[in-house]
Design a protein around this motif. Sequence first.
Motif, PDB file in Angstrom:
ATOM      1  N   SER A   6       0.808  -1.222   0.000  1.00 57.93           N
ATOM      2  CA  SER A   6       0.000   0.000   0.000  1.00 57.93           C
ATOM      3  C   SER A   6       0.839   1.269   0.000  1.00 57.93           C
ATOM      4  O   SER A   6       0.302   2.370   0.026  1.00 57.93           O
ATOM      5  N   LEU A   7       2.153   1.126   0.004  1.00 58.33           N
ATOM      6  CA  LEU A   7       3.061   2.268   0.113  1.00 58.33           C
ATOM      7  C   LEU A   7       3.805   2.491  -1.200  1.00 58.33           C
ATOM      8  O   LEU A   7       4.350   1.559  -1.781  1.00 58.33           O
ATOM      9  N   THR A   8       3.809   3.736  -1.646  1.00 56.09           N
ATOM     10  CA  THR A   8       4.553   4.124  -2.836  1.00 56.09           C
ATOM     11  C   THR A   8       5.520   5.234  -2.446  1.00 56.09           C
ATOM     12  O   THR A   8       5.125   6.208  -1.811  1.00 56.09           O
ATOM     13  N   VAL A   9       6.783   5.081  -2.820  1.00 51.24           N
ATOM     14  CA  VAL A   9       7.789   6.111  -2.551  1.00 51.24           C
ATOM     15  C   VAL A   9       8.399   6.516  -3.888  1.00 51.24           C
ATOM     16  O   VAL A   9       8.872   5.670  -4.649  1.00 51.24           O
ATOM     17  N   THR A  10       8.351   7.828  -4.170  1.00 49.42           N
ATOM     18  CA  THR A  10       8.910   8.335  -5.421  1.00 49.42           C
ATOM     19  C   THR A  10       9.845   9.507  -5.137  1.00 49.42           C
ATOM     20  O   THR A  10       9.653  10.251  -4.190  1.00 49.42           O
ATOM     21  N   GLN A  11      10.837   9.646  -5.994  1.00 51.96           N
ATOM     22  CA  GLN A  11      11.774  10.759  -5.879  1.00 51.96           C
ATOM     23  C   GLN A  11      11.200  11.941  -6.646  1.00 51.96           C
ATOM     24  O   GLN A  11      10.770  11.810  -7.794  1.00 51.96           O
TER      25      GLN A  11
END
Length: 60
Positions: free
Chosen positions: A25-30
């Motif tokens: 459920s977690l999205t990490v983007t730069q």
Amino acid sequence: MLLQRAVELLSPEYPELDVEKIKKSLTVTQVAAGKGSDETKIFEATYTANDPTQTKKFYK
């Protein structure tokens, strides 16, 4: 691990929650500096759950 800490804090109210469910459920983007620009050192994390209260508590 940060995700394990989140599980520990949320488990009293959400015992079914585990690290793998959080990862799904977690999205990490730069974050980019601008259109066509290089990436920055800033990251954006987005967590989505079916329960809005759980999502709010995750961010705390």
